[in-house]
Design an enzyme around this catalytic site. Sequence first.
Site, PDB file in Angstrom:
ATOM      1  CB  SER A  65       9.833   0.845  12.140  1.00 57.70           C
ATOM      2  OG  SER A  65      10.935   1.203  11.388  1.00 57.70           O
ATOM      3  CG  ASP A 276      14.635   2.402  11.682  1.00 55.00           C
ATOM      4  OD1 ASP A 276      15.508   1.670  12.208  1.00 55.00           O
ATOM      5  OD2 ASP A 276      13.633   1.931  11.127  1.00 55.00           O
ATOM      6  CG  ASP A 278      12.608  -1.215  13.882  1.00 55.62           C
ATOM      7  OD1 ASP A 278      13.074  -0.315  13.158  1.00 55.62           O
ATOM      8  OD2 ASP A 278      11.983  -2.189  13.425  1.00 55.62           O
ATOM      9  CD  GLU A 370      12.715  -0.912   1.317  1.00 59.50           C
ATOM     10  OE1 GLU A 370      11.706  -1.058   0.635  1.00 59.50           O
ATOM     11  OE2 GLU A 370      12.686  -0.715   2.550  1.00 59.50           O
ATOM     12  CB  ALA A 371      16.438   4.968  -1.509  1.00 56.13           C
ATOM     13  CG  ASN A 372      14.095   2.943   3.512  1.00 58.31           C
ATOM     14  OD1 ASN A 372      14.910   2.041   3.678  1.00 58.31           O
ATOM     15  ND2 ASN A 372      12.812   2.695   3.307  1.00 58.31           N
ATOM     16  NE  ARG A 498       5.042   1.926  -2.995  1.00 53.15           N
ATOM     17  CZ  ARG A 498       5.221   2.132  -1.695  1.00 53.15           C
ATOM     18  NH1 ARG A 498       5.788   3.225  -1.246  1.00 53.15           N
ATOM     19  NH2 ARG A 498       4.829   1.232  -0.833  1.00 53.15           N
ATOM     20  N   GLY A 501       2.265   1.449   2.100  1.00 58.37           N
ATOM     21  CA  GLY A 501       1.783   0.233   2.757  1.00 58.37           C
ATOM     22  C   GLY A 501       1.760   0.401   4.268  1.00 58.37           C
ATOM     23  NE  ARG A 507       5.892   5.977   1.743  1.00 54.14           N
ATOM     24  CZ  ARG A 507       5.845   6.526   2.960  1.00 54.14           C
ATOM     25  NH1 ARG A 507       6.032   7.819   3.098  1.00 54.14           N
ATOM     26  NH2 ARG A 507       5.608   5.784   4.021  1.00 54.14           N
TER      27      ARG A 507
HETATM   28  P1  NG1 Z   1       5.641   2.458   2.549  1.00 53.81           P
HETATM   29  O1  NG1 Z   1       4.920   3.219   3.614  1.00 53.81           O
HETATM   30  O2  NG1 Z   1       4.872   1.321   1.938  1.00 53.81           O
HETATM   31  O3  NG1 Z   1       6.229   3.382   1.532  1.00 53.81           O
HETATM   32  C1  NG1 Z   1       7.831   2.325   4.070  1.00 53.81           C
HETATM   33  C2  NG1 Z   1       9.100   2.454   3.272  1.00 53.81           C
HETATM   34  C3  NG1 Z   1       9.508   1.070   2.797  1.00 53.81           C
HETATM   35  C4  NG1 Z   1       9.642   0.091   3.960  1.00 53.81           C
HETATM   36  C5  NG1 Z   1       8.366   0.128   4.811  1.00 53.81           C
HETATM   37  C6  NG1 Z   1       8.470  -0.694   6.060  1.00 53.81           C
HETATM   38  C7  NG1 Z   1       9.790   4.273   1.781  1.00 53.81           C
HETATM   39  C8  NG1 Z   1       9.494   5.068   0.580  1.00 53.81           C
HETATM   40  N1  NG1 Z   1       8.915   3.312   2.105  1.00 53.81           N
HETATM   41  O4  NG1 Z   1       6.871   1.721   3.239  1.00 53.81           O
HETATM   42  O5  NG1 Z   1      10.697   1.190   2.080  1.00 53.81           O
HETATM   43  O6  NG1 Z   1      10.782   0.375   4.716  1.00 53.81           O
HETATM   44  O7  NG1 Z   1       8.040   1.495   5.186  1.00 53.81           O
HETATM   45  O8  NG1 Z   1       9.051  -0.066   7.130  1.00 53.81           O
HETATM   46  O9  NG1 Z   1      10.808   4.525   2.432  1.00 53.81           O
HETATM   47 ZN    ZN Z   2      12.746   0.102  11.127  1.00 53.69          ZN
END
Ligand code: NG1
Ligand code: ZN
Length: 530
Positions: A65, A276, A278, A370-372, A498, A501, A507
């Site tokens: 990604s 992004d 992908d 998601e905000a992103n 948190r 992942g 973060r």
């Molecule tokens: P992590 O790294 O767990 O914060 C990030 C994004 C998630 C999700 C995953 C998978 C933020 C804050 N976190 O996760 O929303 O998109 O990557 O790609 O944007």
């Molecule tokens: Zn992606």
Amino acid sequence: MESNYFQNIVNVEYNRKNDKYIEYGTAGFRTKSDILEHVLYRMGLLAVLRSKAKRAAIGLMITASHNLEPDNGIKLVDPAGEMLEASWETIATILANVQDNDLISMLTHISTKENIDLSAPAMVITGRDTRKSSPVLLNAALAGIRALNGNITDLGLVTTPQLHYVVVCTNTSGAYGDPTLQGYYSKLATVFKSIRGTEKNNKKYTSVLQLDAANGVGAIAVKEFQRYLKGALDINLFNDGSGDLNHMCGADYVKVQQTMPLNIPSETNVRCVSIDGDADRVVYFYVDEDNKFHLLDGDRIATLVAAYFKELLTTSGISLQLGLVQTAYANGGSTDYISNVLEVPVACVPTGVKHLHKKALEFDIGVYFEANGHGTVIFKDTAKEIIKNHAKNENLSEAQKAATTKLRDVIDLINETVGDALSDMLLVETILHAKGWDIIEWEKSYNDLPNKQLKVSVKDRNIITTKNAERYCLTPVGLQEEIDKTVSKYSRGRSFVRPSGTEDIVRVYAECENSSDVCKLATEVASLMY
Ligand code: NG1
Ligand code: ZN
């Protein structure tokens, strides 16, 4: 009998060459590409078992990604185009980490425990992004699939959402669409053009937009899409694959840095889009007369979409429950607007689209982002039926009829399986066109609170545990009290921490009323981690 079945899977080429423990996280396995080969081989094997277990085609996507070029990853896609079921994520983690000598016994154990009929046929649909490491990793996955005699459809270079789309189409005998990339482009472009009609522009809306494709696989898809969208949408493509993947460009860079990506010309008030690596995330942005950067992220898209559906439902006279799902990263300004102005129910869940998707299923029409910029809209089958039947009602007023037809047709513009940057972009373009809005009008709906994200490297990120959709820190004990104390000094302040992942970091998110304070708040909270 079972151990015989697995006897051909021993392949020294794909022996485990390192001891690093690797976990199937929110986005599958994701790490440095050079330690992934054995994992890909094993996921090829596992995909065959999953396919036999579900008696359906399974997807296997190779991508990391928005991560930089040296990383790569893999995720499996379940039959309805959804993310792999949680219990199989655990199985995937176990299989990826067993010693080579234990591989056959582990596969045997999985088959027995999951009651898999090993004589059933298997089909795996594969795809990959543009990373240099992807072909080698694909070969490892294909070797795994072949070792268990699985059938393969390799789509080659595809966006993640395209793979999800082909999986669901394959498993529904074409009812969701033609299971090919042409089918994907044609389905979306046909409905996009038909909703838009012959007028390319409408009031303040113009059909021109600048698109930053992160130098990823999305660039290939956009080039192809441009042929289908000709005459309806004029996309100027930047970061088209000739530069470095995700390097100072792409949706994640633009969202987190809140700045223009490389190469996009800084033209005043022109609508710009970043996807992004992908192409499953999308954000919008522009620069104003004073060269100030404005971001319209996933929260903005979610509110635009929810408001549009609410309007169509009200006008058409259809009574369905509309809901919106966010995470803790959603801007407080958006949550206030949804609850108080749109009056649409809003839920908050932990990070990761699978959580959002699951919650959104509870509504007749569930909008989640998601905000992103990762998200989509999903519809209950019953909701689709109600909309279709309503459209056939001959007693509707002209306005009711128009709204119902739009509602019915717009469903086909949406990739319900997973967040899809290109489908989401077409949905936003459709709504802006319908409203006759430019990007400035869109931004006027509500004010975002100034916000900041930071990454903090710690020894062990997993000592941080959270509850209440990640908004409350349980451990280390006392940290939440410290955060609360810090936040209370700032007007409309909010902050949480948190463990990521997908990266080995913690973060930190912070927002507050004053833009001059937000960096200070984020830094203060980050400093509590040391
Ligand atoms: P992590 O790294 O767990 O914060 C990030 C994004 C998630 C999700 C995953 C998978 C933020 C804050 N976190 O996760 O929303 O998109 O990557 O790609 O944007
Ligand atoms: Zn992606």
